[in-house]
Write a protein that holds these residues in place. Structure first.
Motif, PDB file in Angstrom:
ATOM      1  N   THR A 148       0.840  -1.195   0.000  1.00  0.00           N
ATOM      2  CA  THR A 148       0.000   0.000   0.000  1.00  0.00           C
ATOM      3  C   THR A 148       0.877   1.247   0.000  1.00  0.00           C
ATOM      4  O   THR A 148       2.041   1.205   0.408  1.00  0.00           O
ATOM      5  CB  THR A 148      -0.927   0.031   1.226  1.00  0.00           C
ATOM      6  N   CYS A 149       0.280   2.356  -0.444  1.00  0.00           N
ATOM      7  CA  CYS A 149       1.006   3.621  -0.509  1.00  0.00           C
ATOM      8  C   CYS A 149       0.055   4.753  -0.131  1.00  0.00           C
ATOM      9  O   CYS A 149      -1.137   4.705  -0.473  1.00  0.00           O
ATOM     10  CB  CYS A 149       1.569   3.834  -1.916  1.00  0.00           C
ATOM     11  N   THR A 150       0.577   5.762   0.555  1.00  0.00           N
ATOM     12  CA  THR A 150      -0.236   6.908   0.986  1.00  0.00           C
ATOM     13  C   THR A 150       0.587   8.189   0.905  1.00  0.00           C
ATOM     14  O   THR A 150       1.788   8.180   1.200  1.00  0.00           O
ATOM     15  CB  THR A 150      -0.729   6.717   2.434  1.00  0.00           C
ATOM     16  N   ILE A 151      -0.091   9.269   0.532  1.00  0.00           N
ATOM     17  CA  ILE A 151       0.491  10.610   0.610  1.00  0.00           C
ATOM     18  C   ILE A 151      -0.244  11.352   1.723  1.00  0.00           C
ATOM     19  O   ILE A 151      -1.475  11.454   1.702  1.00  0.00           O
ATOM     20  CB  ILE A 151       0.358  11.363  -0.720  1.00  0.00           C
ATOM     21  N   PHE A 152       0.505  11.840   2.698  1.00  0.00           N
ATOM     22  CA  PHE A 152      -0.053  12.592   3.825  1.00  0.00           C
ATOM     23  C   PHE A 152       0.229  14.077   3.649  1.00  0.00           C
ATOM     24  O   PHE A 152       1.315  14.459   3.182  1.00  0.00           O
ATOM     25  CB  PHE A 152       0.591  12.155   5.151  1.00  0.00           C
ATOM     26  N   GLN A 153      -0.719  14.910   4.060  1.00  0.00           N
ATOM     27  CA  GLN A 153      -0.514  16.352   4.114  1.00  0.00           C
ATOM     28  C   GLN A 153      -0.593  16.800   5.571  1.00  0.00           C
ATOM     29  O   GLN A 153      -1.504  16.411   6.304  1.00  0.00           O
ATOM     30  CB  GLN A 153      -1.569  17.086   3.284  1.00  0.00           C
ATOM     31  N   ILE A 155      -1.557  19.165   8.384  1.00  0.00           N
ATOM     32  CA  ILE A 155      -2.576  20.192   8.552  1.00  0.00           C
ATOM     33  C   ILE A 155      -2.484  20.767   9.963  1.00  0.00           C
ATOM     34  O   ILE A 155      -1.654  20.321  10.773  1.00  0.00           O
ATOM     35  CB  ILE A 155      -3.995  19.638   8.283  1.00  0.00           C
ATOM     36  N   ASP A 156      -3.320  21.751  10.266  1.00  0.00           N
ATOM     37  CA  ASP A 156      -3.291  22.392  11.586  1.00  0.00           C
ATOM     38  C   ASP A 156      -3.361  21.363  12.707  1.00  0.00           C
ATOM     39  O   ASP A 156      -4.101  20.370  12.620  1.00  0.00           O
ATOM     40  CB  ASP A 156      -4.474  23.362  11.734  1.00  0.00           C
ATOM     41  N   LEU A 160      -1.291  14.465  10.416  1.00  0.00           N
ATOM     42  CA  LEU A 160      -0.928  13.990   9.087  1.00  0.00           C
ATOM     43  C   LEU A 160      -2.171  13.380   8.448  1.00  0.00           C
ATOM     44  O   LEU A 160      -2.624  12.296   8.840  1.00  0.00           O
ATOM     45  CB  LEU A 160       0.202  12.968   9.166  1.00  0.00           C
ATOM     46  N   LEU A 161      -2.693  14.079   7.448  1.00  0.00           N
ATOM     47  CA  LEU A 161      -3.969  13.714   6.832  1.00  0.00           C
ATOM     48  C   LEU A 161      -3.740  12.940   5.533  1.00  0.00           C
ATOM     49  O   LEU A 161      -2.953  13.357   4.672  1.00  0.00           O
ATOM     50  CB  LEU A 161      -4.770  14.980   6.529  1.00  0.00           C
ATOM     51  N   GLY A 177      -9.141  11.253   4.213  1.00  0.00           N
ATOM     52  CA  GLY A 177      -9.736  12.012   5.302  1.00  0.00           C
ATOM     53  C   GLY A 177      -9.431  11.476   6.681  1.00  0.00           C
ATOM     54  O   GLY A 177      -9.782  12.104   7.682  1.00  0.00           O
ATOM     55  N   THR A 178      -8.774  10.321   6.782  1.00  0.00           N
ATOM     56  CA  THR A 178      -8.323   9.841   8.084  1.00  0.00           C
ATOM     57  C   THR A 178      -6.937  10.429   8.357  1.00  0.00           C
ATOM     58  O   THR A 178      -6.181  10.711   7.425  1.00  0.00           O
ATOM     59  CB  THR A 178      -8.263   8.309   8.136  1.00  0.00           C
ATOM     60  N   TYR A 179      -6.602  10.599   9.622  1.00  0.00           N
ATOM     61  CA  TYR A 179      -5.317  11.237   9.913  1.00  0.00           C
ATOM     62  C   TYR A 179      -4.616  10.601  11.105  1.00  0.00           C
ATOM     63  O   TYR A 179      -5.236   9.941  11.944  1.00  0.00           O
ATOM     64  CB  TYR A 179      -5.498  12.741  10.158  1.00  0.00           C
ATOM     65  N   LEU A 180      -3.298  10.817  11.157  1.00  0.00           N
ATOM     66  CA  LEU A 180      -2.485  10.421  12.300  1.00  0.00           C
ATOM     67  C   LEU A 180      -2.374  11.612  13.240  1.00  0.00           C
ATOM     68  O   LEU A 180      -1.980  12.701  12.813  1.00  0.00           O
ATOM     69  CB  LEU A 180      -1.080   9.994  11.845  1.00  0.00           C
ATOM     70  N   PRO A 181      -2.712  11.454  14.513  1.00  0.00           N
ATOM     71  CA  PRO A 181      -2.622  12.567  15.466  1.00  0.00           C
ATOM     72  C   PRO A 181      -1.169  12.854  15.825  1.00  0.00           C
ATOM     73  O   PRO A 181      -0.280  12.025  15.581  1.00  0.00           O
ATOM     74  CB  PRO A 181      -3.406  12.042  16.665  1.00  0.00           C
ATOM     75  N   PRO A 182      -0.888  13.996  16.428  1.00  0.00           N
ATOM     76  CA  PRO A 182       0.491  14.333  16.812  1.00  0.00           C
ATOM     77  C   PRO A 182       1.074  13.404  17.867  1.00  0.00           C
ATOM     78  O   PRO A 182       2.290  13.330  18.027  1.00  0.00           O
ATOM     79  CB  PRO A 182       0.370  15.770  17.344  1.00  0.00           C
TER      80      PRO A 182
END
Length: 243
Positions: A148-153, A155-156, A160-161, A177-182
């Motif tokens: 699998t491959c993902t591009i994260f952006q 955000i505020d 990592l979205l 639309g799922t994200y990794l929290p800090p």
């Protein structure tokens, strides 16, 4: 008849001396034999227990070695896969074009807590196409390498979205639309500008993974590139462990 015979049996004190000696001798002979047998059985059971515990320890050690070898092989593969994904991602240029004039507003979801919220962030454009609507890059990586491959952006809130991915939700849709929290170990590594390699929870399962930070021209972290393989994908290893 049996009751009559039992009623006629004499008490031990009225037995003949010869009968008493025979019974006493048998008793004195059988009791030590019984005790010895019990002790021998206990020693046998202890030996048996020690043998199977030792055997189980060897089995567990072998399984652990098999799993470790499998993970090392997958991790080495992912290190190479990440280099290829990096090349494909940057084929249109060394910097990610960000359209600050166009903001995306969407509902996002913490992949761990499933908490939902609204977010606004600038549009990323690669090859003239908005990344959040295009999955050419991640699907090309999967086509060439599997996994699998993902591009994260970024955000505020230092989240990592996922804006482009072929990781799927339980319902079969892309996990956009799922994200990794800090608080995530992956996020912490990326924000330190470090590549993360190892085991990580991805949307709904554990994966063997590799993440590298995406930087802008000023060297600031603006996102991350990920490749991964499901941890439970090694069917031959699972079969061997079950056997």
């Amino acid at each position: 008849d049996i009751l009559t015979k039992r009623a006629k049996m004499k008490p031990f004190r009225d037995w003949k001396i010869r009968s008493k000696l025979i019974i006493s001798t048998l008793f004195l002979a059988l009791v030590p034999m019984a005790v010895a047998s019990m002790l021998s059985l206990d020693r046998f059971m202890e030996s048996l227990k020690g043998a199977y515990e030792s055997d189980l320890e060897h089995i567990v050690a072998n399984i652990q070695a098999m799993c470790k070898a499998q993970q090392e092989l997958l991790q080495n593969k992912l290190t190479a896969d990440l280099k290829i994904a990096h090349h494909i991602f940057y084929q249109h240029g060394k910097q990610v074009p960000i359209s600050t004039a166009r903001l995306i507003e969407m509902e996002i979801e913490d992949q761990f807590t499933k908490a939902k919220s609204k977010a606004r962030f600038p549009l990323w454009v690669m090859g003239g196409r908005p990344l959040i609507e295009d999955h050419t890059i991640v699907d090309r990586v999967q086509e060439l390498l599997g996994g699998t491959c993902t591009i994260f952006q970024r955000i505020d809130g230092d989240r990592l979205l996922r804006i482009s991915t072929n990781v799927l939700r339980d319902n079969g849709t892309r996990a956009i639309g799922t994200y990794l929290p800090p608080s995530s170990d992956v996020t912490k590594s990326i924000l330190r500008k470090e590549t993360y390699r190892g085991r990580a929870f991805v949307v709904n399962a554990w994966y063997i993974t590799a993440y590298e930070p995406i930087l802008n021209a000023r060297g600031e972290v603006i996102g991350a590139l990920y490749v991964g393989i499901p941890e439970q994908s090694a069917l031959s290893l699972k079969t061997a462990i079950k056997s």
